[in-house]
Enzyme design. Structure first.
Site, PDB file in Angstrom:
ATOM      1  CG  ASN A  89     -23.127  92.241  22.848  1.00  0.00           C
ATOM      2  OD1 ASN A  89     -23.506  93.188  22.111  1.00  0.00           O
ATOM      3  ND2 ASN A  89     -23.676  91.687  23.736  1.00  0.00           N
ATOM      4  CB  SER A 142     -23.753 103.055  21.613  1.00  0.00           C
ATOM      5  OG  SER A 142     -25.042 103.667  21.915  1.00  0.00           O
ATOM      6  CE1 TYR A 157     -23.988 102.056  27.054  1.00  0.00           C
ATOM      7  CE2 TYR A 157     -24.425 104.220  25.602  1.00  0.00           C
ATOM      8  CZ  TYR A 157     -24.497 102.751  25.900  1.00  0.00           C
ATOM      9  OH  TYR A 157     -25.008 101.934  24.956  1.00  0.00           O
ATOM     10  CE  LYS A 161     -21.445 101.023  24.986  1.00  0.00           C
ATOM     11  NZ  LYS A 161     -21.281  99.632  24.636  1.00  0.00           N
ATOM     12  CB  ILE A 190     -31.264  97.424  19.769  1.00  0.00           C
ATOM     13  CG1 ILE A 190     -30.397  97.967  18.521  1.00  0.00           C
ATOM     14  CG2 ILE A 190     -31.701  96.053  19.384  1.00  0.00           C
ATOM     15  CD1 ILE A 190     -30.807  98.217  17.366  1.00  0.00           C
TER      16      ILE A 190
HETATM   17  P1  NAD Z   1     -29.013  93.580  27.643  1.00  0.00           P
HETATM   18  O1  NAD Z   1     -28.994  94.243  28.857  1.00  0.00           O
HETATM   19  O2  NAD Z   1     -30.226  93.003  27.035  1.00  0.00           O
HETATM   20  O3  NAD Z   1     -27.798  92.441  27.753  1.00  0.00           O
HETATM   21  C1  NAD Z   1     -26.621  92.824  28.464  1.00  0.00           C
HETATM   22  C2  NAD Z   1     -25.773  91.244  28.505  1.00  0.00           C
HETATM   23  O4  NAD Z   1     -24.651  91.935  29.069  1.00  0.00           O
HETATM   24  C3  NAD Z   1     -26.602  90.627  29.584  1.00  0.00           C
HETATM   25  O5  NAD Z   1     -26.342  89.091  29.345  1.00  0.00           O
HETATM   26  C4  NAD Z   1     -25.844  91.002  30.773  1.00  0.00           C
HETATM   27  O6  NAD Z   1     -26.023  89.912  31.736  1.00  0.00           O
HETATM   28  C5  NAD Z   1     -24.520  90.913  30.374  1.00  0.00           C
HETATM   29  N1  NAD Z   1     -23.723  91.775  31.395  1.00  0.00           N
HETATM   30  C6  NAD Z   1     -23.558  92.791  31.765  1.00  0.00           C
HETATM   31  N2  NAD Z   1     -22.964  93.138  32.782  1.00  0.00           N
HETATM   32  C7  NAD Z   1     -21.742  92.240  32.312  1.00  0.00           C
HETATM   33  C8  NAD Z   1     -20.530  92.033  33.210  1.00  0.00           C
HETATM   34  N3  NAD Z   1     -20.014  92.831  34.050  1.00  0.00           N
HETATM   35  N4  NAD Z   1     -19.913  90.626  33.089  1.00  0.00           N
HETATM   36  C9  NAD Z   1     -20.643  89.951  32.184  1.00  0.00           C
HETATM   37  N5  NAD Z   1     -21.606  90.047  31.350  1.00  0.00           N
HETATM   38  C10 NAD Z   1     -22.391  91.235  31.676  1.00  0.00           C
HETATM   39  O7  NAD Z   1     -28.441  94.767  26.688  1.00  0.00           O
HETATM   40  P2  NAD Z   1     -28.252  95.094  25.079  1.00  0.00           P
HETATM   41  O8  NAD Z   1     -29.167  95.954  24.749  1.00  0.00           O
HETATM   42  O9  NAD Z   1     -28.127  93.638  24.551  1.00  0.00           O
HETATM   43  O10 NAD Z   1     -26.798  95.329  25.321  1.00  0.00           O
HETATM   44  C11 NAD Z   1     -25.556  94.830  24.504  1.00  0.00           C
HETATM   45  C12 NAD Z   1     -24.670  95.785  23.970  1.00  0.00           C
HETATM   46  O11 NAD Z   1     -25.081  96.744  23.253  1.00  0.00           O
HETATM   47  C13 NAD Z   1     -23.924  96.828  25.227  1.00  0.00           C
HETATM   48  O12 NAD Z   1     -22.657  97.102  25.198  1.00  0.00           O
HETATM   49  C14 NAD Z   1     -24.859  98.082  24.978  1.00  0.00           C
HETATM   50  O13 NAD Z   1     -24.176  99.155  25.264  1.00  0.00           O
HETATM   51  C15 NAD Z   1     -25.101  98.124  23.291  1.00  0.00           C
HETATM   52  N6  NAD Z   1     -26.189  98.991  22.802  1.00  0.00           N
HETATM   53  C16 NAD Z   1     -27.496  98.524  23.166  1.00  0.00           C
HETATM   54  C17 NAD Z   1     -28.419  99.314  22.459  1.00  0.00           C
HETATM   55  C18 NAD Z   1     -29.935  99.349  22.664  1.00  0.00           C
HETATM   56  O14 NAD Z   1     -30.544 100.115  22.448  1.00  0.00           O
HETATM   57  N7  NAD Z   1     -30.472  98.115  23.325  1.00  0.00           N
HETATM   58  C19 NAD Z   1     -28.090 100.558  21.740  1.00  0.00           C
HETATM   59  C20 NAD Z   1     -26.741 100.625  21.565  1.00  0.00           C
HETATM   60  C21 NAD Z   1     -25.706 100.021  22.007  1.00  0.00           C
END
Ligand code: NAD
Length: 260
Positions: A89, A142, A157, A161, A190
Site C-alpha cells: 500500500n 488509484s 504518479y 498506478k 480519501i
Molecule cells: P499517507 O501519506 O497518509 O500514507 C502513506 C504511508 O506510506 C505513510 O505511512 C508513509 O510513511 C509510507 N511511505 C511513504 N513512502 C514510503 C517508503 N519509501 N517506504 C516505506 N513507507 C513509505 O497516504 P495514503 O493516502 O494513506 O496512501 C496510501 C496509498 O493510497 C498510496 O499508494 C496512495 O498512492 C494511494 N491512494 C491514496 C489516495 C488518497 O486520496 N489518499 C487516493 C488514491 C490512492
C-alpha cells in the site's frame, strides 16, 4: 475473527489507508507486520493495535530498498513463523508538474517508491506465501492512471498506478497455481496525510479546466472517502469471502472516476 492465525504485512502502515487497514486486520485476529520508513509513525500504529488487544510488530524499511525489504520480511516471518497476506500500500504522490518541468530525479523517485517498492514488497513476500500453501495480496493503486487522467501534472504518479494494475493481472495468473490471489484497490479522494508527500509545481499549466459545482464525488458531493472505508474493502479481499476473486481492480471512490 476472520483472520485468526494469519500473519499479515502492511506497508505504509504509519498513516492513512495503511494504518486503518493494519488496525482492521488486527481486529480480525491477524498478527500484523506494520511497515513504513518512519519509526515513530509505526510505533504509534503498533501501540494502538496492542491497546485494542491485537498483535503487531514495527518494521522500519524503505520499500524501494531491496536489502531493507528483505530484512523486514525475514524479521516478520521469524517473529510469527509464517506469512499469509500482503497489503502493498505504501506510496507517495511525488512532484506534480508539467512534463517539461518535471526533473529526471523527481520522475525516478516516484517510480522507485510506488512501482519498484510494490515489486520489492511482493518479490520478498511471495516465497513465504508459497511456503504457507497460498495467500492473498492486495495492492493500492488509484483512480488516477486506471480510470481518470485529469490530475494535472501527475504523470509519473499515474504511470505507477497504471503499472500496478498491470502487475496485479500478470501476477494473478502467475500465482494462481500456488493458490495466491492478487487484487488491487483503486481509491478516489480519501482523507489521509498524502498531501504531505505531494509537491505541486505549475501543475495548473498542465490542466484542462472542468467545473463540478455540486462536487465531483457523486455519492457524497464534496466529502472525500475515509481510510476506514478502504480498510473494509481490503479485509474483504484478503478474507476467504473473496476466495474466487483474483486479478480484479475495485474502484472505491463514490463514483468519482465515472464523472471526471
Ligand atoms: P499517507 O501519506 O497518509 O500514507 C502513506 C504511508 O506510506 C505513510 O505511512 C508513509 O510513511 C509510507 N511511505 C511513504 N513512502 C514510503 C517508503 N519509501 N517506504 C516505506 N513507507 C513509505 O497516504 P495514503 O493516502 O494513506 O496512501 C496510501 C496509498 O493510497 C498510496 O499508494 C496512495 O498512492 C494511494 N491512494 C491514496 C489516495 C488518497 O486520496 N489518499 C487516493 C488514491 C490512492
Amino acid at each position: 475473527m476472520e483472520l485468526q492465525g494469519k500473519v499479515v504485512l502492511v506497508t505504509g502502515a504509519g498513516s492513512g489507508i495503511g494504518k486503518a487497514a493494519a488496525a482492521r486486520l488486527a481486529r480480525e485476529g491477524a498478527s500484523v507486520g506494520v511497515l513504513s520508513r518512519t519509526e515513530d509513525e509505526i510505533q504509534a500504529t503498533v501501540r494502538e493495535i496492542e491497546q485494542a488487544g491485537g498483535q503487531a510488530i514495527p518494521l522500519v524499511a524503505d520499500i524501494s530498498d531491496a536489502g531493507q525489504m528483505r530484512q523486514a520480511v525475514e524479521r516478520l516471518v521469524e517473529t510469527y513463523g509464517r506469512l499469509d497476506i500482503v497489503f502493498a500500500n505504501a506510496g507517495i504522490n511525488g512532484v506534480w508538474a508539467p512534463i517539461d518541468e518535471l526533473q529526471p530525479e523527481e520522475w525516478d523517485k516516484t517510480i522507485a517508491i510506488n512501482l519498484r517498492g510494490t515489486y520489492l514488497t511482493i518479490h520478498c513476500s511471495v516465497p513465504h506465501l508459497k511456503q504457507a500453501g497460498g495467500g492473498a495480496i492486495v495492492i493500492t493503486a488509484s483512480i488516477n492512471g486506471t480510470r481518470t487522467f485529469t490530475s494535472s501534472g501527475a504523470t509519473a504518479y499515474s504511470c505507477t498506478k497504471a503499472a500496478q494494475l498491470a502487475m496485479t493481472q500478470m501476477l494473478a495468473l502467475e500465482l494462481a497455481k500456488h493458490r495466491i490471489r492478487v487484487n488491487v484497490v483503486c481509491p478516489g479522494k480519501i482523507e489521509t496525510e498524502i498531501e504531505e508527500s505531494t509537491t505541486h509545481r505549475s501543475s495548473e499549466e498542465a490542466e484542462v479546466p472542468a467545473e463540478y459545482p455540486e462536487g465531483n464525488i457523486p455519492l457524497t458531493g464534496k466529502e472525500p472517502g475515509t481510510s476506514d472505508e478502504v480498510a473494509e474493502l481490503v479485509l474483504f479481499l484478503v478474507s476467504d469471502r473473496s476466495r474466487h476473486i483474483t486479478g480484479t481492480p475495485v474502484w472505491i471512490d463514490g463514483g468519482q472516476s465515472l464523472l471526471v
